[in-house]
Design an enzyme around this catalytic site. Structure first.
Site, PDB file in Angstrom:
ATOM      1  N   CYS A   1      99.337  37.348 -36.047  1.00 36.73           N
ATOM      2  CA  CYS A   1      98.793  35.995 -36.163  1.00 36.73           C
ATOM      3  C   CYS A   1      97.928  35.994 -37.405  1.00 36.73           C
ATOM      4  CB  CYS A   1      97.980  35.612 -34.932  1.00 36.73           C
ATOM      5  SG  CYS A   1      97.274  33.944 -35.066  1.00 36.73           S
TER       6      CYS A   1
ATOM      7  N   CYS B   1      94.421  33.568 -37.046  1.00 36.85           N
ATOM      8  CA  CYS B   1      93.324  33.965 -36.157  1.00 36.85           C
ATOM      9  C   CYS B   1      93.777  35.150 -35.316  1.00 36.85           C
ATOM     10  CB  CYS B   1      92.849  32.801 -35.310  1.00 36.85           C
ATOM     11  SG  CYS B   1      94.182  31.901 -34.483  1.00 36.85           S
TER      12      CYS B   1
END
Length: 206
Positions: free
Chosen positions: A108, A111
């Site tokens: 990711c 985040c």
């Protein structure tokens, strides 16, 4: 929960964040602000009800059940929900299947979006900026740091999780597992193999 001298001694073996959490837990418990039984219940929930064991069961079922496998490819969200694994940050799922030619890796970059319902709490390294940036730029190098060295001919496909969509890697089924039950197969599935930084365990030779 006991917090004797020996217990504290072992804190030195924890990573800094884990040690800080342990120290905070100890202080809050000693002040009577936190019930150790409540903490144990939360930990048990994430270890046995929300965690990698759930994902391992999904993978094992996909290995032995052709209909479930096809459903997982078509609509992973519904297939996973059929096993009662739903909830926090796991509502919208896509399963990506490793093949001898292609290895999948999940990251990711923005985040730390992560499918809690099937993998539990994200590991510290998954949330770290170095992993989030380098997994896209140099996935082969990142995998090598996890002691996963793939042939040059293997294509590595990186999937970037978002708030709307989370990914679950279905690793290749290890050889030598013909006739194994889903329960036996699930013991070979690791958290890292479902992120793509590892492979399923090789069965021990008797």
């Amino acid at each position: 929960m006991s917090h004797d001298h020996d217990h504290h001694h072992h804190d030195n073996e924890l990573d800094p964040m884990a040690a800080r959490v342990r120290a905070l837990e100890t202080i809050l418990t000693e002040k009577g602000l936190v019930d150790p039984d409540a903490i144990n219940a939360i930990v048990d929930t994430y270890e046995t009800k929300v965690g990698p064991r759930n994902g391992a069961r999904v993978v094992a079922k996909a290995w032995v059940d052709a209909e479930f496998n096809a459903w997982l490819r078509r609509d992973a969200t519904a297939a996973i929900a059929s096993l009662s694994y739903t909830g926090r940050q796991g509502e919208h799922m896509q399963a990506v299947f490793n093949t001898p030619e292609t290895h999948n890796l999940v990251v990711c970059t923005l985040c730390s979006c992560y499918p809690w319902s099937v993998l539990g709490l994200p590991p510290v390294w998954y949330k770290s900026p170095p992993y989030r940036s380098r997994a896209v730029i140099d996935p082969r190098g990142v995998l090598a740091e996890f002691d996963l060295v793939l042939p040059d001919t293997t294509n590595i496909r990186v999937w970037d999780s978002t708030a709307e969509l989370r990914y679950l890697v279905i690793p290749l089924r290890p050889q030598g597992t013909d006739g194994w039950s889903e329960e036996q197969l699930a013991t070979l599935v690791t958290r890292d193999s479902m992120i793509g930084t590892g492979l399923a365990r090789v069965p021990e030779v008797a």
